[in-house]
Design a protein around this motif. Structure first.
Motif, PDB file in Angstrom:
ATOM      1  N   SER A 231       0.553  -1.166   0.004  1.00 60.73           N
ATOM      2  CA  SER A 231       0.023   0.280   0.210  1.00 60.73           C
ATOM      3  C   SER A 231       0.907   0.798  -0.171  1.00 60.73           C
ATOM      4  CB  SER A 231      -0.764  -0.107   0.700  1.00 60.73           C
ATOM      5  OG  SER A 231      -1.866   1.262   1.463  1.00 60.73           O
ATOM      6  N   LEU A 232       2.220   0.920   0.887  1.00 58.22           N
ATOM      7  CA  LEU A 232       2.852   2.251   0.719  1.00 58.22           C
ATOM      8  C   LEU A 232       3.414   2.244  -0.783  1.00 58.22           C
ATOM      9  CD1 LEU A 232       4.638   1.335   4.179  1.00 58.22           C
ATOM     10  CD2 LEU A 232       3.248   3.758   3.635  1.00 58.22           C
ATOM     11  N   ILE A 233       3.898   1.336  -1.057  1.00 62.04           N
ATOM     12  CA  ILE A 233       4.446   1.635  -2.499  1.00 62.04           C
ATOM     13  C   ILE A 233       3.320   2.427  -3.734  1.00 62.04           C
ATOM     14  CG2 ILE A 233       5.248   0.680  -4.671  1.00 62.04           C
ATOM     15  CD1 ILE A 233       6.841  -1.500  -2.262  1.00 62.04           C
ATOM     16  N   HIS A 234       1.755   1.846  -3.133  1.00 60.99           N
ATOM     17  CA  HIS A 234       1.137   2.081  -4.378  1.00 60.99           C
ATOM     18  C   HIS A 234       0.988   3.844  -4.192  1.00 60.99           C
ATOM     19  CE1 HIS A 234      -2.543   2.473  -6.037  1.00 60.99           C
ATOM     20  NE2 HIS A 234      -3.750   3.273  -5.225  1.00 60.99           N
ATOM     21  N   TYR A 235       1.117   4.379  -2.746  1.00 62.81           N
ATOM     22  CA  TYR A 235       0.200   5.288  -1.992  1.00 62.81           C
ATOM     23  C   TYR A 235       1.676   6.433  -3.165  1.00 62.81           C
ATOM     24  CZ  TYR A 235      -4.170   4.600   0.207  1.00 62.81           C
ATOM     25  OH  TYR A 235      -4.587   4.236   0.153  1.00 62.81           O
ATOM     26  N   GLY A 236       2.807   6.148  -3.228  1.00 68.68           N
ATOM     27  CA  GLY A 236       4.114   6.406  -3.157  1.00 68.68           C
ATOM     28  C   GLY A 236       5.493   7.183  -2.482  1.00 68.68           C
ATOM     29  N   VAL A 237       5.280   6.380  -1.171  1.00 70.35           N
ATOM     30  CA  VAL A 237       6.125   6.950  -0.457  1.00 70.35           C
ATOM     31  C   VAL A 237       6.977   5.638  -0.704  1.00 70.35           C
ATOM     32  CG1 VAL A 237       6.656   6.059   2.054  1.00 70.35           C
ATOM     33  CG2 VAL A 237       3.648   6.594   1.271  1.00 70.35           C
TER      34      VAL A 237
ATOM     35  N   ASP B 281      13.975  -6.594  -6.595  1.00 67.16           N
ATOM     36  CA  ASP B 281      13.279  -5.586  -6.400  1.00 67.16           C
ATOM     37  C   ASP B 281      13.610  -4.365  -4.744  1.00 67.16           C
ATOM     38  OD1 ASP B 281      12.077  -5.500  -8.994  1.00 67.16           O
ATOM     39  OD2 ASP B 281       9.639  -6.194  -7.886  1.00 67.16           O
ATOM     40  N   LEU B 282      14.275  -3.648  -4.962  1.00 69.34           N
ATOM     41  CA  LEU B 282      14.090  -3.199  -3.874  1.00 69.34           C
ATOM     42  C   LEU B 282      14.042  -2.034  -3.312  1.00 69.34           C
ATOM     43  CD1 LEU B 282      18.321  -3.495  -3.619  1.00 69.34           C
ATOM     44  CD2 LEU B 282      16.550  -4.744  -3.129  1.00 69.34           C
ATOM     45  N   TYR B 283      13.590  -1.072  -2.574  1.00 73.07           N
ATOM     46  CA  TYR B 283      12.677   0.481  -2.043  1.00 73.07           C
ATOM     47  C   TYR B 283      13.015   1.140  -1.709  1.00 73.07           C
ATOM     48  CZ  TYR B 283       9.656  -4.061  -2.913  1.00 73.07           C
ATOM     49  OH  TYR B 283       8.674  -4.911  -3.845  1.00 73.07           O
ATOM     50  N   VAL B 284      12.833   2.534  -2.069  1.00 76.00           N
ATOM     51  CA  VAL B 284      13.445   3.784  -1.895  1.00 76.00           C
ATOM     52  C   VAL B 284      12.817   4.260  -0.775  1.00 76.00           C
ATOM     53  CG1 VAL B 284      14.988   5.283  -2.537  1.00 76.00           C
ATOM     54  CG2 VAL B 284      15.646   3.173  -3.315  1.00 76.00           C
ATOM     55  N   LEU B 285      12.106   5.737  -0.007  1.00 76.20           N
ATOM     56  CA  LEU B 285      11.545   6.389   0.280  1.00 76.20           C
ATOM     57  C   LEU B 285      11.722   7.490  -0.098  1.00 76.20           C
ATOM     58  CD1 LEU B 285       9.689   6.591   2.370  1.00 76.20           C
ATOM     59  CD2 LEU B 285      11.986   8.006   4.108  1.00 76.20           C
ATOM     60  N   GLN B 286      10.335   8.391  -0.329  1.00 76.14           N
ATOM     61  CA  GLN B 286      10.292   8.976  -1.668  1.00 76.14           C
ATOM     62  C   GLN B 286       9.434  10.116  -0.769  1.00 76.14           C
ATOM     63  OE1 GLN B 286      11.162   8.827  -5.416  1.00 76.14           O
ATOM     64  NE2 GLN B 286      11.556   7.236  -4.469  1.00 76.14           N
ATOM     65  N   PRO B 287      10.858  10.611   0.394  1.00 79.55           N
ATOM     66  CA  PRO B 287      10.476  11.906   1.588  1.00 79.55           C
ATOM     67  C   PRO B 287       9.612  12.975   0.578  1.00 79.55           C
ATOM     68  CG  PRO B 287      12.775  12.260   0.113  1.00 79.55           C
ATOM     69  CD  PRO B 287      11.761  11.218  -0.267  1.00 79.55           C
ATOM     70  N   GLU B 288       9.238  13.482  -0.357  1.00 75.15           N
ATOM     71  CA  GLU B 288       8.479  14.493  -0.716  1.00 75.15           C
ATOM     72  C   GLU B 288       6.616  13.944  -0.857  1.00 75.15           C
ATOM     73  OE1 GLU B 288       9.650  11.851  -4.469  1.00 75.15           O
ATOM     74  OE2 GLU B 288      10.466  13.121  -3.123  1.00 75.15           O
ATOM     75  N   LYS B 289       6.815  12.192  -0.992  1.00 77.94           N
ATOM     76  CA  LYS B 289       5.715  12.356  -0.198  1.00 77.94           C
ATOM     77  C   LYS B 289       4.912  12.339   0.769  1.00 77.94           C
ATOM     78  CE  LYS B 289       4.871  10.596  -4.680  1.00 77.94           C
ATOM     79  NZ  LYS B 289       3.471  11.430  -5.509  1.00 77.94           N
ATOM     80  N   LEU B 290       5.902  13.195   1.811  1.00 78.46           N
ATOM     81  CA  LEU B 290       5.084  12.885   3.102  1.00 78.46           C
ATOM     82  C   LEU B 290       5.704  14.527   3.862  1.00 78.46           C
ATOM     83  CD1 LEU B 290       7.363  10.677   4.131  1.00 78.46           C
ATOM     84  CD2 LEU B 290       4.994  10.109   4.136  1.00 78.46           C
ATOM     85  N   PHE B 291       5.157  15.561   2.440  1.00 75.83           N
ATOM     86  CA  PHE B 291       5.904  16.820   2.643  1.00 75.83           C
ATOM     87  C   PHE B 291       4.569  17.647   1.714  1.00 75.83           C
ATOM     88  CE2 PHE B 291       9.706  15.879   4.640  1.00 75.83           C
ATOM     89  CZ  PHE B 291      10.448  16.698   5.333  1.00 75.83           C
ATOM     90  N   LYS B 292       3.911  18.195   2.656  1.00 76.85           N
ATOM     91  CA  LYS B 292       3.102  18.896   1.279  1.00 76.85           C
ATOM     92  C   LYS B 292       3.389  19.880   1.623  1.00 76.85           C
ATOM     93  CE  LYS B 292      -1.675  18.336   1.767  1.00 76.85           C
ATOM     94  NZ  LYS B 292      -2.718  18.583   2.681  1.00 76.85           N
ATOM     95  N   GLY B 293       4.447  20.643   0.812  1.00 76.56           N
ATOM     96  CA  GLY B 293       4.614  22.263   0.580  1.00 76.56           C
ATOM     97  C   GLY B 293       6.743  21.864   1.577  1.00 76.56           C
ATOM     98  N   ASP B 294       6.383  23.065   2.297  1.00 73.08           N
ATOM     99  CA  ASP B 294       7.722  23.357   3.473  1.00 73.08           C
ATOM    100  C   ASP B 294       7.351  21.821   4.631  1.00 73.08           C
ATOM    101  OD1 ASP B 294       9.155  24.453   1.211  1.00 73.08           O
ATOM    102  OD2 ASP B 294       8.607  26.011   2.134  1.00 73.08           O
TER     103      ASP B 294
END
Length: 1445
Positions: free
Chosen positions: A1182-1188, A1313-1326
């Motif tokens: 699910s986290l992969i689906h949401y782009g996290v 298959d390895l996985y990397v966190l996309q930190p921009e998905k956990l921010f709204k603006g700054d």
């Protein structure tokens, strides 16, 4: 529309009551109905509001989860910032350091010129050896066989140092301590420059292969005249201290090597080394070749002939290099390729293709009649096609005919394809001693510029096969003045492909042996159980973890017993018992408990989540004590003597015989008398090859890592596109054996471009760069690549800039890879030693006080050019020595690598004979001064701009902060290779577990006070009982003291190359004020009290809009303290408000996950270090689906897969009568021993044999929960502590169980298959933002109603961590998924294309395959026409006459 509970029922009741009151006086019906409806509506709204409030309270506390993440991240940031002195170190670099822009073209040019100079010096060295050898050979007076015989009669020998006969002495007996016969003593001293082996630089030593007779005249003459090469060897080494091994390999088989050293194998040990089969010899002795081998598989090629022919073919394959092309056809009626994928082509002779051809020769069937015409036609057509289309090597072409005879010479057919210049040579190998007429095969070879050889036994295969190489070298020798210089690919000099396969086979046989022994032991156990009393049920065992007597029980299956044998790992047993005791112990409840400082606190202490009790280790039975001791001794020996494989390249040149005529002696039959006559003939003989090795480490020294910067690297590619070295080049597999294709790894297989394509889809930019490097052009390229870390468990995507340039005079190109961004800049900060000493009167050595600092062991700061000038125990001692010398008045920097100077040969006694890297040394001194504050155990200055927690921590002493937060070590590593650290010494019993009633820890002696018990002996005999189809063994519970773990400084000597250093620098671009946290992947699999959490932070210098990394600081927390800090924060709410749901409650699962999906903190300790998908793949998906998280697929094109083989190995092909007799004797001895055991006669010889003997203690081996075997023991001390009961489940046991599934390695492609966190998905603006999700779950309730499981994710600031909280109220079906490398499945066409992909390559620049005068040379081998013996003929006639009479 759904109703609230009971609302419909209540409204119906009110409506009925209103209808019954219609008849009442004074109230109208309408009024009554209206009031009832209002009451019903009000009641329904109230119920809905109430249920909404209740649902809100049971929902995830998203606000508090966000607060937990913020508080935890801020607290750990402040702790790390204060402990590591980030601010002080950054200020020092910021104030004094400068930032320089990196010019990639200038850097690669400078480094390439350094390499060219070094390689040019090596070429000059081997040319001096070559020239001297050719002169010595001409001036040498040849000793004939008669001369050697007369010398032997006078007890005179040609004196030389045989490398196999050096420094070997009698070990026992009356001659103990004396040299073995025909051996010599030679004084040797170890040299790090030569791989830390004993050498003598005054003489050379000679190696003679096992298959070469060292008393042959040609060998002795070559050894005699080549002895004078020693003065050339010594002169070369004195003038060029970077030279390593120099050697001359003779065409007769011996090799003279300088400096002298003792050979690894003794005279009577198996020695596969033959210099004529080494890459440097094969490539220098002859130009490249296209070769087709025709193997006769007609009906006459059976038995021994077939095996000899097979060995001839395999030896021919050993004589090929990667510049050659090859194919093999078997022919009888029609020619058939041994590898169907290679039909109608010749393939490059790299290790992978040669392996395919070897495997194709395993199964060879013989039948029908040989059709030579069809075979020759196929071979000629393939070679002519490649010649016309400019494919293959475009040089020599040869057909190797392996047969037992030909009916005719096929002259007309051969002339049709091979006239007029005969470009295709034919070499014929006739198999068998009984073949009389060989004239046809001799004619084929002699008329086509080839050679004829008869092979009559397996022992002479190699010598007969190697005779074709001097024939191919004739054109080269006849030109005389042309001595081509060749450069090999990187290879491991001691490695043989056959040896690697042999080692694998030995391991597989050992596995089969162990399994067979376990099978026999299991049969004995079952037999004992069946003979026991069936009514003994006192010890019936259930599935509980303890038996009736309270002892722990360990369960195992038959397969586990047979697979892993007799050892159970004690770590698992101890962890199992410790957790059982924790669960059984009664912990008194109370609100007041002591905190970490021993201060009483009234704050409720959070209850840490209980650890899951594992199922317990699965154990086997007990091994015999003598077997255990031998096994441990072998393991310890293998650990201490494990060879360190040294990759090297060789440069070599051929050595010619300058005499173009030779006198040969022939026997001529004159008047029925054989007479010897001398005849002069035209010759073109190859004397041998002269060469020297260049270790790959020596090449890397010309590309200093400190200039490339962090995450930058260099690599070299040859003319075939193969890498000589690369940071991702992995020549060894997980078992420490050479991979099948270890030195033929292509650049396109090692640089993984970031793209969405499938496996082996070539990227345009990468292939353009590869072609440019093969053609040795200069250029630049930029593209994204995928970089894997930690054994392909993590991946990062990075844009890199590539700069490359060809190396003149070689087939190599040098490439540099620099990270885009911070890789374009570097820190320029150096300390002028003399100025600092003169202006400030500062002793520079004071910056290196104490013992808590180290330098990079592989970097060259300063060194003496020769080991014997001065030796040092450690690199740190060497640096301190030169730091002291830099402060002298007449000090000068010798910053240029030493170059040969033959006019004035440098003396070994001069102290100025050293090399120093000025920039690196002065940068090291600056870094030592800048980080000197790291060692100060003082309070820090308070940062007024950082009040609160930071100010409070600044007031604490350093050692107090370490103890308060459970910090084990703090460290700083700089760009110059300096590593400083500071730790707190803690008392560690160094035992996994010691029961207090049996042992105590002595704080003074740091040893265990053991209970009085006789060590290494059992108290009981083994007993077997019937236990409901189980077998029980009563044995002591063993605890083994393990060797202490390496200190942080020992494990991180090359700190700048460590993953935590590289990840910290990459993290800076994501979040500058943050730490990168990581835990070992194996943390959760064993005892976790010693595991640590590593945190690292990169310090950058920023000036003028540019920034570059200067250092990385970090610290290590104890895992228990790190978890405690987290649960202290997440067990309450902001402002002290009581929370219904926290991470300590049972209905929330809290995880701290790093940016690659690995668990750092969990309620279950055993989950630490595991991939989160192994715990709950549905949430991860699910986290992969949401782009996290982003899925990144990586490929491993250097992987090795294991093919399972049948358990029955092939029988020996030569079943001689002696072998049958051996089998009969073995059967008789075994049968007699079995009868003695069955009839109990043994106790008549020795009564003690009838009773159980006291056994010594043993160690164990175990299987983890996932079925993988645990770590193997490495020796140590043992002690007994209690008893344990081992249970073996009785299953069906048959002979098939005794066979092991043998495997064979093969190169393959793997993916994961390895996985990397996309930190921009956990921010709204700054501003940080959370990602909330839910899953529909089908609960286990009877109604099977649907429920939802919610989760919430929050970025933990100042870190690479993610807080993940899951609501476990709704029970969902859990799916798990591991990160494992899987083989890439290919269809048949792709599988055929993979071994010989048509990638661009460049042929060697020199080809000498033709000389117009070669026709004058008539030596082409000769066949011994076997004439009938007169004695046998006479005896046969007499026997026939007597029989007739």
């Amino acid at each position: 529309m759904s109703e609230t509970p009971c609302s419909g029922l209540r409204c119906t009741a009110l409506f009925t009551r209103a209808q019954s009151s219609e008849a009442r006086p004074g109230k109208s019906a309408s009024t009554t109905m209206t009031s009832s409806a209002l009451i019903c509506l009000f009641f329904s709204v109230a119920v809905i509001i109430s249920s909404s409030v209740e649902a809100a309270e049971t929902d995830l506390p998203h606000v508090e989860i966000s607060n937990w993440a913020i508080r935890f991240g801020a607290q750990m940031w402040e702790i790390g910032k204060q402990v590591t002195r980030i601010r002080e170190i950054r200020e020092r670099y910021q104030s004094e350091a400068k930032i320089e822009q990196v010019d990639g073209f200038a850097m690669v040019k400078e480094m390439a010129e350094e390499m060219e100079n070094m390689m040019g010096d090596k070429i000059e060295a081997i040319k001096r050896i070559m020239d001297a050898a050719e002169h010595l050979s001409v001036s040498h007076s040849r000793l004939t066989r008669q001369d050697l015989y007369e010398m032997k009669q006078r007890n005179e020998n040609i004196d030389y140092y045989n490398a196999k006969r050096l420094n070997q002495y009698h070990k026992a007996g009356p001659l103990a301590g004396e040299l073995l016969e025909n051996h010599k003593a030679l004084i040797m001293s170890n040299s790090l420059h030569f791989g830390n082996v004993g050498i003598n630089t005054s003489v050379s030593a000679v190696h003679v292969p096992t298959n070469v007779y060292d008393g042959a005249p040609d060998v002795l003459n070559g050894i005699q005249w080549s002895e004078q090469l020693d003065r050339i060897f010594m002169t070369n080494y004195e003038s060029d201290p970077s030279l390593t091994w120099q050697y001359f390999g003779s065409s007769t088989g011996f090799m003279r090597q300088y400096p002298a050293t003792k050979w690894g194998q003794g005279e009577w040990e198996p020695d596969l080394f033959d210099c004529r089969l080494r890459p440097w010899y094969l490539q220098a002795a002859a130009s490249p070749k296209d070769m087709i081998i025709l193997v006769d598989t007609s009906g006459s090629m059976t038995g021994v002939r077939k095996e000899i022919a097979k060995h001839v073919v395999l030896t021919l394959l050993d004589t090929l290099s990667e510049n050659d092309f090859i194919n093999i056809y078997k022919f009888s009626e029609v020619p058939v390729p041994v590898v169907p994928c290679f039909k109608d082509k010749v393939v490059q002779a790299n290790l992978e293709n040669l392996r395919e051809l070897r495997n194709g020769m395993i199964e060879t069937e013989t039948s029908d009649i040989a059709n030579f015409t069809s075979a020759f036609t196929t071979a000629f057509e393939i070679l002519q096609k490649y010649n016309r289309t400019m494919q293959g090597c475009q040089c020599n072409q040869a057909i190797m005919l392996v047969t037992d005879g030909a009916p005719e010479n096929y002259k007309e057919h051969l002339e049709k394809y091979n006239l007029p210049h005969r470009p295709v040579r034919i070499f014929s190998y006739v198999i068998g001693r009984e073949i009389i007429d060989t004239s046809a095969t001799i004619n084929m070879a002699c008329e086509n510029k080839g050679y004829f050889a008869r092979v009559t036994s397996l022992a002479e295969v190699r010598e007969q096969v190697l005779k074709y190489i001097p024939v191919l070298s004739r054109p080269m020798v006849m030109y005389q003045k042309d001595h081509p210089v060749i450069w090999t690919s990187a290879y491991i000099d001691i490695a043989e492909p056959k040896l690697s396969d042999w080692l694998w086979e030995i391991r597989e046989r050992r596995k089969q042996r162990d399994r067979s022994l376990n099978y026999r032991a299991l049969l004995r156990l079952i037999s004992d159980r069946n003979n026991a009393q069936s009514d003994d049920t006192s010890n019936v065992t259930t599935n509980s973890s303890r038996d009736a007597s309270g002892r722990p029980t360990i369960s195992m299956t038959v397969e586990q017993y047979l697979t892993y044998g007799n050892l159970v790992n004690e770590e698992r047993l101890n962890a199992h018992r410790i957790k059982q005791e924790r669960e059984e112990a009664a912990i008194p409840a109370g609100n007041q408990q002591n905190n970490r400082q021993g201060i009483t606190s009234t704050t409720p202490r959070p209850v840490l989540p209980p650890t899951r009790n594992p199922d317990g280790p699965r154990a086997e039975a007990l091994v015999k004590p003598e077997t255990l001791r031998a096994w441990l001794k072998r393991i310890d020996y293998e650990t201490r003597t494990k060879p360190k494989f040294l990759m090297a390249v060789s440069v070599a040149t051929p050595v010619y015989d300058r005499k173009n005529e030779s006198n040969i002696i022939e026997k001529i039959l004159i008047n029925d008398i054989w007479e010897e006559k001398t005849r002069t003939v035209r010759t073109a003989n190859l004397l041998g090859v002269a060469g020297t090795d260049i270790p790959v480490t020596e090449l890397k020294k010309r590309t200093p890592a400190y200039k490339l910067g962090v995450n930058g690297y260099s690599f070299i590619v040859n003319n075939n596109g193969y890498v000589l070295y690369h940071p991702d080049h992995r020549p060894l597999d997980a078992d420490g054996l050479l991979k099948p294709n270890y030195n033929t790894v292509d650049l396109s297989e090692i640089e993984l471009v970031d793209s969405d394509g499938g496996p082996r889809e070539n990227d345009t930019n990468l292939m353009t760069m590869r072609r440019d490097m093969i053609e040795r052009r200069e250029g630049e390229m930029t593209f994204k690549v995928r970089i894997h870390h930690d054994g392909m468990k993590r991946v990062s995507v990075r844009r890199q800039r590539y700069y490359y340039r060809g190396l003149k005079g070689t087939p190599y190109s040098l490439g540099l890879a620099l990270p885009d961004g911070y890789g374009d800049f570097r820190i320029a900060a150096e300390t002028e030693v003399k100025r600092l000493s003169a202006d400030h009167n500062i002793n520079v050595s004071s910056f290196f006080s104490g013992k808590n600092w180290k330098i990079h062991p592989d970097w060259i700061y300063c060194r003496y050019n020769y080991d014997h000038l001065k030796s040092f125990d450690t690199p740190e001692a060497q640096v301190l020595h030169f730091v002291g010398r830099t402060q002298r008045e007449r000090w000068r920097w010798n910053s240029k690598h030493p170059r040969p100077s033959h006019d004035t040969v440098r003396s070994h006694k001069q102290e100025d004979n050293y090399y120093c890297d000025k920039h690196l040394m002065q940068s090291l001194i600056f870094d030592a001064q800048a980080t000197e504050v790291f060692d100060k155990n003082i309070s820090l200055s308070i940062d007024r701009q950082d009040p609160g927690l930071g100010m409070l921590m600044a007031l604490l002493a350093r050692h107090a902060m370490f103890k308060l937060f459970g910090i084990s070590v703090a460290f700083v590593a700089t760009r110059s290779g300096l590593l400083r650290w500071q730790d707190i010494s803690t008392i560690d019993d160094n035992l996994h577990v010691v029961r207090r009633r049996h042992a105590q820890w002595d704080r003074q002696t740091r040893r265990v006070k053991r209970a009085p018990r006789k060590p290494f002996q059992f108290k009981k005999r083994f007993q077997s009982r019937i236990l409901r189809k189980t077998i029980r063994l009563d044995i002591p519970f063993i605890i083994r003291r393990r060797k202490p773990a390496r200190h942080f400084s020992e494990a991180n000597l090359n700190a700048i190359d460590q993953t935590w250093y590289k990840r910290a620098v990459d993290q800076y671009s994501v979040e500058p004020d943050s730490f990168v946290y990581s835990v070992p992947f194996s943390t959760g699999t064993g005892v976790t009290n010693e595991s640590v959490v590593t945190a690292s932070h990169a310090i950058f210098v920023e000036k003028g809009g540019y920034k570059a990394p200067a250092a990385v600081v970090g610290l290590q927390y104890k895992n228990s303290a790190f978890r405690e800090t987290f649960f202290n924060i997440t067990s309450g709410c902001t402002g002290g408000v009581q929370c219904r749901r926290t991470c300590s409650s049972g209905d929330l699962s809290c995880y701290v996950v790093d940016n690659h999906g690995y668990i750092v903190i969990s309620k279950e300790e055993r989950d630490t270090g595991r991939f989160f998908g192994e715990i709950d793949w549905l949430v991860m998906d699910s986290l992969i689906h949401y782009g996290v998280f982003k899925r990144v697929r990586i490929y491993d094109y250097q992987a090795v897969c294991k093919d399972m083989q049948g358990h029955r190995s092939a029988a020996n092909f030569l079943l001689t009568p002696l072998r049958y007799m051996k089998w009969f004797v073995q059967w008789m001895v075994g049968r007699a021993s079995w009868i003695m055991l069955q009839t109990q006669i043994a106790h008549l010889i020795n009564p003690d044999w009838a009773w159980g003997m006291e056994q010594e203690q043993s160690d164990y081996h175990y299987e983890d929960n996932d079925g993988s075997p645990g770590p193997v023991p490495t020796g140590g001390e043992f002690m007994a502590d209690g008893d344990i009961s081992i249970i073996v489940h009785d299953e069906a046991v048959s002979m098939e169980n005794a066979y092991a599934n043998k495997s064979r390695p093969r190169p393959c492609d793997q993916q994961a298959d390895l996985y990397v966190l996309q930190p921009e998905k956990l921010f709204k603006g700054d501003k940080p933002d959370s990602v909330k999700g839910k899953q529909n779950c089908n609960s286990n309730n009877l109604g099977a109603r649907q429920c939802e499981r919610h989760y919430s994710t929050h970025k933990i600031p100042h870190s690479n961590l993610l807080l993940l909280v899951i609501d476990t109220t709704c029970r969902c079906e859990i799916q798990k998924q591991k990160i494992e490398m899987e083989e890439v499945k290919m269809n048949e066409s792709l599988r055929c294309e993979r071994p010989q992909e048509s990638l661009y390559r460049q042929r060697p620049s020199v080809c000498l395959s033709y000389h117009p005068e070669e026709e004058e040379i008539k030596q082409c081998g000769k066949g011994n026409n076997l004439l009938p013996s007169p004695i046998l003929l006479t005896a046969t006639l007499i026997y026939s006459v007597l029989k007739w009479i």
